[in-house]
Design an enzyme around this catalytic site. Structure first.
Site, short mmCIF file in Angstrom:
data_model
loop_
_atom_site.label_atom_id
_atom_site.label_comp_id
_atom_site.label_asym_id
_atom_site.label_seq_id
_atom_site.Cartn_x
_atom_site.Cartn_y
_atom_site.Cartn_z
N HIS A 125 -21.02 13.22 -27.63
CA HIS A 125 -20.65 12.23 -28.66
C HIS A 125 -20.57 10.80 -28.14
O HIS A 125 -20.75 9.86 -28.90
CB HIS A 125 -19.34 12.63 -29.35
CG HIS A 125 -18.15 12.66 -28.44
ND1 HIS A 125 -18.01 13.59 -27.43
CD2 HIS A 125 -17.07 11.87 -28.36
CE1 HIS A 125 -16.88 13.36 -26.78
NE2 HIS A 125 -16.29 12.32 -27.33
N ALA A 127 0.82 13.32 -23.01
CA ALA A 127 0.38 11.97 -23.40
C ALA A 127 1.24 11.36 -24.50
O ALA A 127 1.56 10.18 -24.46
CB ALA A 127 -1.09 12.03 -23.84
N LYS A 181 -0.90 6.18 -23.50
CA LYS A 181 -0.41 6.42 -24.85
C LYS A 181 1.09 6.05 -24.90
O LYS A 181 1.43 4.91 -25.12
CB LYS A 181 -0.62 7.88 -25.27
CG LYS A 181 -2.08 8.21 -25.61
CD LYS A 181 -2.88 8.59 -24.42
CE LYS A 181 -4.25 9.13 -24.78
NZ LYS A 181 -5.06 9.33 -23.57
N ASP A 226 0.94 18.85 -21.22
CA ASP A 226 0.05 17.69 -21.30
C ASP A 226 0.80 16.72 -22.21
O ASP A 226 0.87 16.90 -23.42
CB ASP A 226 -1.30 18.12 -21.88
CG ASP A 226 -2.21 16.92 -22.15
OD1 ASP A 226 -1.76 15.77 -21.99
OD2 ASP A 226 -3.37 17.14 -22.53
N PHE A 248 -6.98 19.25 -25.09
CA PHE A 248 -7.76 18.02 -25.27
C PHE A 248 -9.08 18.16 -24.51
O PHE A 248 -9.16 18.91 -23.55
CB PHE A 248 -6.95 16.82 -24.77
CG PHE A 248 -7.69 15.53 -24.97
CD1 PHE A 248 -7.95 15.05 -26.24
CD2 PHE A 248 -8.17 14.80 -23.89
CE1 PHE A 248 -8.66 13.87 -26.43
CE2 PHE A 248 -8.88 13.62 -24.07
CZ PHE A 248 -9.13 13.16 -25.33
N ASP A 249 -10.13 17.41 -24.93
CA ASP A 249 -11.46 17.62 -24.31
C ASP A 249 -11.49 17.45 -22.79
O ASP A 249 -12.18 18.20 -22.12
CB ASP A 249 -12.61 16.77 -24.88
CG ASP A 249 -12.25 15.70 -25.85
OD1 ASP A 249 -11.29 15.89 -26.60
OD2 ASP A 249 -12.96 14.69 -25.86
N TYR A 297 0.84 -1.21 0.00
CA TYR A 297 0.00 0.00 0.00
C TYR A 297 0.87 1.26 0.00
O TYR A 297 0.62 2.20 -0.74
CB TYR A 297 -0.92 0.00 1.24
CG TYR A 297 -1.93 1.12 1.21
CD1 TYR A 297 -3.22 0.91 0.71
CD2 TYR A 297 -1.61 2.40 1.66
CE1 TYR A 297 -4.15 1.93 0.66
CE2 TYR A 297 -2.54 3.43 1.62
CZ TYR A 297 -3.81 3.19 1.12
OH TYR A 297 -4.72 4.21 1.07
N1 F0G Z 1 -4.44 14.63 -22.93
C1 F0G Z 1 -4.43 14.22 -24.20
C2 F0G Z 1 -3.63 14.97 -25.21
C3 F0G Z 1 -5.17 13.09 -24.59
O1 F0G Z 1 -5.17 12.71 -25.86
C4 F0G Z 1 -5.90 12.41 -23.60
C5 F0G Z 1 -6.70 11.23 -23.95
C6 F0G Z 1 -5.87 12.87 -22.28
C7 F0G Z 1 -5.12 13.99 -21.98
C8 F0G Z 1 -6.62 12.19 -21.18
O2 F0G Z 1 -6.02 11.01 -20.82
O3 F0G Z 1 -7.65 9.20 -21.39
O4 F0G Z 1 -5.75 8.81 -19.82
O5 F0G Z 1 -7.66 10.21 -19.14
N2 F0G Z 1 -6.97 10.90 -25.12
C9 F0G Z 1 -7.65 9.69 -25.58
C10 F0G Z 1 -7.87 9.79 -27.06
C11 F0G Z 1 -8.86 9.32 -24.82
O6 F0G Z 1 -8.59 8.93 -27.60
O7 F0G Z 1 -7.32 10.69 -27.72
P1 F0G Z 1 -6.82 9.75 -20.27
#
Ligand code: F0G
Length: 457
Positions: free
Chosen positions: A449, A216, A257, A214, A124-125, A72
């Protein structure tokens, strides 16, 4: 004769995938409300809905899973992950989270306040969601060139430095940090140059505003710097990563990613104060500070994946596959966001389905057509995803309307890329006959979506 290019790995384990008939797919699509997120994975032949968490781990990563320490507190696997992150990024404080959006949630809980402005390059969204849900504003300062899909420039994910400086001058006191997404997913997996990162850093110093990456797909970004930017051709990917992160104060990471794990993420920084404050939020939302929602075995695999995927050969294999698909699409003259990005091809749907009016969602229509054609599941990054304007409740038609074909890492072969290209060509060949799109039968107020129900017209 020069030997042709081939993958830097061989395959040890396979996973069967199933073809289906067009009439089966017609039925499944109808049951799914014409929304590919509502399909069952077993109804899909080639799945390109995302490259997130869908990669194939290496033999080393799988063997690392058996070494996972599930303690833990103070797990050995955490320290292994922390050491690897620090070695690659130069950040000393590492806080694990279960995925990328969780890292955003934890860090933004500390940093983002109501009324704040957070400038960056096409957030990103989920990043945008974590800003807007705190009644703050995500200000997009991406270069205008990113919107012209046919323009070929090497670093189409860049920040427009003039736009950024103007935003800072107008709202300096409201800006807690600048966020740069590497690579820029929303603009088509497009990279940001080292020069651009350096220029953002200079502004950040001039106005005393921190920078967060960010991250990823930071390793893919480093690959593009090495292969496209002067002065970097002889540097290693790891050296390039180190320099990139030297221009930031912190990072949020979706390890699903570029660390090639199925689940995982983290925050890393050199600001002790941010770490100390984020720790508390991490404990509330994610778990204790040495696991943050991850299993020990997952941290072990993450550390190994991160190390492997910051090596040139692995990245070259990956990006060359995207380029291969792009070349096949060029043969058929199918328009996509040029040049090909790091993790996906983004088809410019209104340029394909010229008879489908924007009110009938061309990219979603193309997504459905591609699935019906061959069981290939892409996803719409366009007018549906853009949601309605929160005030007028009108659809937002001002951005791009794209069909994204995200390629999972180390999963499909170039034969699959051929199937994808030909399936798209078949749809492209009958584009003149596709004159109607879809209409919304039901939608959620935000992030519609994922659950929207559509009728084909
Ligand atoms: N930032 C970027 C640039 C991303 O592409 C994503 C996720 C996230 C943050 C969030 O990360 O999914 O681990 O919570 N992108 C995926 C996509 C979902 O399909 O582009 P997460």
């Amino acid at each position: 004769m020069k030997l042709p290019f081939a993958e830097s790995w061989k395959i040890k384990m396979i996973e069967p995938i199933k073809k289906s008939t067009r009439s089966e797919r017609e039925k499944w699509m109808l049951e799914a409300g014409n929304n590919v997120f509502q399909l069952k994975a077993e109804q899909v032949y080639i799945d390109l809905i995302t490259d997130s968490g869908t990669g194939a781990m290496s033999a080393n990563q799988w063997s690392g899973m058996m070494l996972g320490d599930e303690s833990y507190a103070g797990a050995t696997s955490f320290f292994k992950m922390k050491e690897t992150v620090s070695k690659i990024t130069g950040f000393n404080y590492v806080l694990p989270t279960h995925q990328g959006r969780a890292a955003e949630n934890v860090l933004f809980s500390v940093l983002v306040k109501e009324g704040n402005h957070v400038p960056g390059n096409s957030h990103f969204d989920t990043t945008k969601g974590h800003i807007e849900s705190r009644h703050a504003f995500a200000i997009d300062c991406t270069i205008n060139e990113a919107k012209d899909t046919q323009l070929e420039i090497p670093f189409k994910g860049n920040v427009d430095i003039k736009k950024l400086e103007k935003e800072i001058q107008e709202n300096k006191d409201k800006i807690p940090f600048i966020i740069i997404t590497i690579t820029n997913n929303t603009a088509g997996g497009q990279p940001v140059s080292m020069q651009n990162l350096r220029e953002v850093r200079e502004l950040s110093k001039k106005y005393n505003i921190p920078v967060i990456f960010d991250s990823a797909r930071f390793a893919e970004n480093a690959y593009f710097i090495k292969t496209r930017e002067n002065g970097y051709e002889n540097k290693t990917i790891k050296d390039i990563c180190k320099e990139m992160f030297s221009y930031a104060d912190a990072m949020t990471m979706s390890a699903k990613k570029d660390a090639i794990v199925n689940m995982g993420g983290f925050i890393a920084t050199n600001f002790e104060k941010w770490y100390d404050e984020a720790k508390i939020m991490g404990i509330i939302y994610e778990g204790f500070i040495t696991y943050g929602g991850m299993n020990g075995r997952d941290m072990e695999a993450l550390a190994i994946g991160l190390d492997e995927n910051t090596e040139f050969d692995n990245l070259e294999t990956r990006i060359k596959q995207i380029e291969y698909l792009a070349k096949r699409l060029d043969e058929f003259e199918i328009p996509y966001q040029r040049p090909a990005g790091g993790h996906a091809i983004f088809i410019d749907a209104p340029k394909v389905l010229t008879h489908v009016p924007k009110e009938e969602f061309p990219a979603q229509t193309l997504t459905i057509e591609l699935y019906l054609e061959a069981g290939i599941r892409g996803c719409e990054i366009g007018y549906l995803l853009a949601d309605r304007d929160p005030i007028t409740r009108e659809n937002r038609f001002d951005g791009l309307d794209l069909l994204r074909l995200a390629i999972p890492r180390r999963v499909y072969t170039n034969n699959h890329m051929d199937v994808i290209a030909v399936a798209l060509k078949n749809v492209f060949d009958r584009r003149e006959n596709i004159t109607r799109g879809v209409k919304i039968a039901w939608e959620a107020p935000i992030m519609r979506h994922f659950t929207v129900k559509l009728e084909r017209l």
